[in-house]
Each structure stands twice: as C-alpha cells, then as structure tokens.
Design an enzyme around this catalytic site. Sequence first.
Site, PDB file in Angstrom:
ATOM      1  N   ASP A 193       0.831  -1.002  -0.020  1.00 32.20           N
ATOM      2  CA  ASP A 193       0.142   0.023  -0.129  1.00 32.20           C
ATOM      3  C   ASP A 193       0.869   1.177  -0.050  1.00 32.20           C
ATOM      4  O   ASP A 193       2.050   1.117   0.393  1.00 32.20           O
ATOM      5  CB  ASP A 193      -0.965   0.012   1.143  1.00 32.20           C
ATOM      6  N   ASP A 387      -1.567  -0.869   6.022  1.00 40.17           N
ATOM      7  CA  ASP A 387      -2.102  -0.452   7.353  1.00 40.17           C
ATOM      8  C   ASP A 387      -3.286   0.394   7.482  1.00 40.17           C
ATOM      9  O   ASP A 387      -3.820   0.448   8.748  1.00 40.17           O
ATOM     10  CB  ASP A 387      -0.979   0.892   7.587  1.00 40.17           C
ATOM     11  N   ASP A 391      -7.019  -2.195   3.689  1.00 32.34           N
ATOM     12  CA  ASP A 391      -5.929  -3.218   3.185  1.00 32.34           C
ATOM     13  C   ASP A 391      -6.352  -4.525   3.762  1.00 32.34           C
ATOM     14  O   ASP A 391      -5.743  -5.675   3.721  1.00 32.34           O
ATOM     15  CB  ASP A 391      -4.528  -2.711   3.668  1.00 32.34           C
TER      16      ASP A 391
END
Length: 493
Positions: A193, A387, A391
């Site tokens: 990410d 995080d 996700d």
Amino acid sequence: EVDPDDVEIGSEIIVNPGEKVPIDGIIVEGDTTLNTSALTGESVPRNAHCGDEIYSGSINMTARITVKTTKEFGESTVSKILDLVENSSMKKSKTENFITKFAKYYTPVVCYSALALAVIPPIVLTIMGQPAHFGDWIFRALTFLVISCPCALVISIPLSFFGGIGCASKNGILVKGSNYLETLSDVKYFVFDKTGTLTKGVFEVTDVVPAEGFDKDHLLEYAAYAESASTHPISVSLKKAYNQKIDNTLVDHIQEIAGHGVEADYKGHHILAGNAKLMKLKGIDYSAYTKAGTLVYVAVDDKYAGCIVISDIIKDHAKEAISGLKSLGAKETVMLTGDSASTADLVANTIGIDTVHSELLPADKVEEVEKLLAKKSEKEKLAFVGDGINDAPVLSRADIGIAMGGLGSDAAIEAADVVLMDDDPLKISLAMKISSKTLKIVKQNIVFALAVKFICLVLGALGIANMWLAIFADVGVMILAVMNATRALTIHN
C-alpha cells in the site's frame, strides 16, 4: 445513539467533526472535509458538500454534517470490507507442522521395529536350532528404543522457531506463528500500500516556487495568513512550514470559496490562495505547475505570486527497504493505492517500485493480488504490506500479510500475520533474514539428529552400541540441538 443495525435506509444521522461516518449515505446538510485515507488509501483529504455521497469508515474532519443513509449497515462499505476479510481468510492454505507429520509415522515405526528386534531374531535362531539369547535381544531392543526417542527433534525444532520469533519481537517485528516465520523466507512477490506504508501519511510543504518579484519566505507568509482561520490539513501544513507565530489582528475579510480556496486581506494586500480553479475564477494569469502533490497557487493584489507544493512524505527507509528486498531475491515489487496516478508514480519512481496500480478501491486491491497469486509458482509466496482498513482483505488473502503496527488500523493489525511495531518498512528485509537463518538452524538440527540416530540405531540393532551410546544419541543429541537452536535468538541485521 443507536445500534447501526437498527438504522433504516433513509434515516438522517448527525456526524460531528472527528467522528467516523458509520453508514454509507448522502450529505443533506453541511459542507466538510473527509479523511478517506484508511478507506481508499487516498492521501489528500476530500472536500464533501451537500448532495455528495460519502462512505462508512471516512472520518469527518472540519464541520458537523447531516447524512441521509442510503444503505443498511450490513451493506455498507466497512461491512463489505469485513466480509472480504472473512472470505479471504478461508482461501488461505496453512502449512502442516513437520513434527506432527514426522511423529505420525516415526513413532509407530520405531516401536514396532523394537518389538520385532526383541522377538523375531530369537524365534529365528530357535528354529535354526541355535541359542535364542532372549535377554541379549531384549537389551538390544530397549537400547534401540532409547536411541530412537525423538526428543532432539520434538524440542529443538519448536525451540528454533520460538527463538526466531523472539528475535523478531526484540527487533520490533511481531510474528503471529512459526508457520508465518517459515513462509517469509519463500516470499518472492511484495505488494505494498502507499499511504502510511511507504509514505508517512502526513502532509508537508515539499516545494515552494515563487513567481518573479517574490521570494519563498514572503510566499509562505502570504499563504499562511490567508489560511490562518482554517483547520484543513493543507492549511495546517502551510502554517507549519511558515514556522512563525501568526498575528490574527493583521488579517481580516477571510472568505472561503468552496472547492477553490480562500481569499483574505493582509497588511493592505488582497491575498488569494487555492487551486488552479481559484486562479481561473478570479482571472489570474498563473503558471501551471506539473509536480505531483497538492498544489496551492497564491496571488497577491491580483498578481500571481507563486505555487506551493504539499505532498505526503516518503518514509526515510522506504527506498532502502525496496532495494534490500530485491537483494534478498524478490522478483517483483508492486504498489496498490487509492491515490491519484501522478502521486503514485512519483513515489514508485523515487523508491524503485517495479509496478504501480493506482485509484483502486478495496475490492480492486484484492483482485490485483488474486492476479499475482495466479501468476506465481506454488513454491513462491506473496506478501502484502499495508496499514488501513481498506488493506485488511488483501492482508488476509496474501500468503503473508504484513501490517504497520504504529499507525495501522485495528482491522489491518488483526488481519495481518506479521506486524511491524515501529512502521519501518526496512524491518521487512530483517524479518526475511531472521526467517531464513531460523530455517537453516532447523534444517541443521533435523539432519544432525536424524543422521546420528540412524547410525546409532544400526549399531544398536547389531549389538555394537551400548547404553552409554544410546543415552548420547537421545539426551546428548538433544542438548546439542537445543544449544544450536538458541542461536536463533541472536540474529542481527
């Protein structure tokens, strides 16, 4: 306050500043700024106005709003994400423990072999008309049993993994099980990410480009005073970059132009600060800037004064982390983000990411990971590092999910297999080194214990090995294997 499950479609709910939006809906009263970074990965806060659709999981930042719900709680965005987490977890295969497999076959084999050693040779000798020596063969069988005791494997192998997990935790890496530590060494594909993982998720002024006749300090000063009454994250970044105490008595007639920016009077000058739409609205001849990030254009007395670039800061060790993973054998690094293509490409090019997919929703991230899982071989593993709430489904679906433990959401930390407690991506390569070295120690113990035991079992069956050698093959090998296993506690980067 009521249970979200009790809220029907069409109900009006109030969301105050600082609160999360509980259910998807449409704003029917008020204008605000939403932080959607945990939901979509988009790093820039989004302005939301009356009539705009907003999603559960977003954080209301600046003003009180009234939202008319368009979905039931069970159908809202956050609920769908949690459902994705549950379904993704069901697809993940778990590696069976070696000891369980080994003991399933090893224990009955050696027990029956010892029994056969005690009974069959004397019977054969008796049939052949020779002395049976039952006592000798029973002694050999007992020696065989002592030698075959799998203590060295049963104790040293789990101890090696515990040592590796302990070493990882000492370095700020929480590994949730020995099977995850084992899998880490086989990871060849790393998917990241962006916001909060490779970047800090904090806005800072990264560039100040004054126009002719202006300097950087004055440009920041004008922008900071124009934005002095706002609590918007971009305004906060400008005031932080100015780094001077703001005297509110020097600025007046502050007016916010929704979706464009602000205008104000400061020391006799008329200041405009906002996006390109504000410059066009006011007829200012400005120079368009192409650098990725949030651009704040400033005009003083209807004259273009310059541009200030505000962007999410790349983490200090991000570039080093990516190069470290490649040196350890990573075949491909991929970045999945809900942020804009220009911002994502800038971050990827800066730190050395191989492939970028931007402007993705949570379900899109799962889809991209599924494609990568189908592409890799069975022995190769895929790790996802993230995080945010968005996700969590991907963390569950990947072979190894790695979450940021400092700023990461509870959903991400819960779904992950490995948690980096200080949010440092450089720790991923350290975790791989710990995994690799722990597995080497485990393999050393397996080969050593089995080799010694096999040799001693043959000697015991032939009557050459005495009880002293049997005890060494059992307790001695176990002690040596345990001493070797403790080396897993002292693995360094």
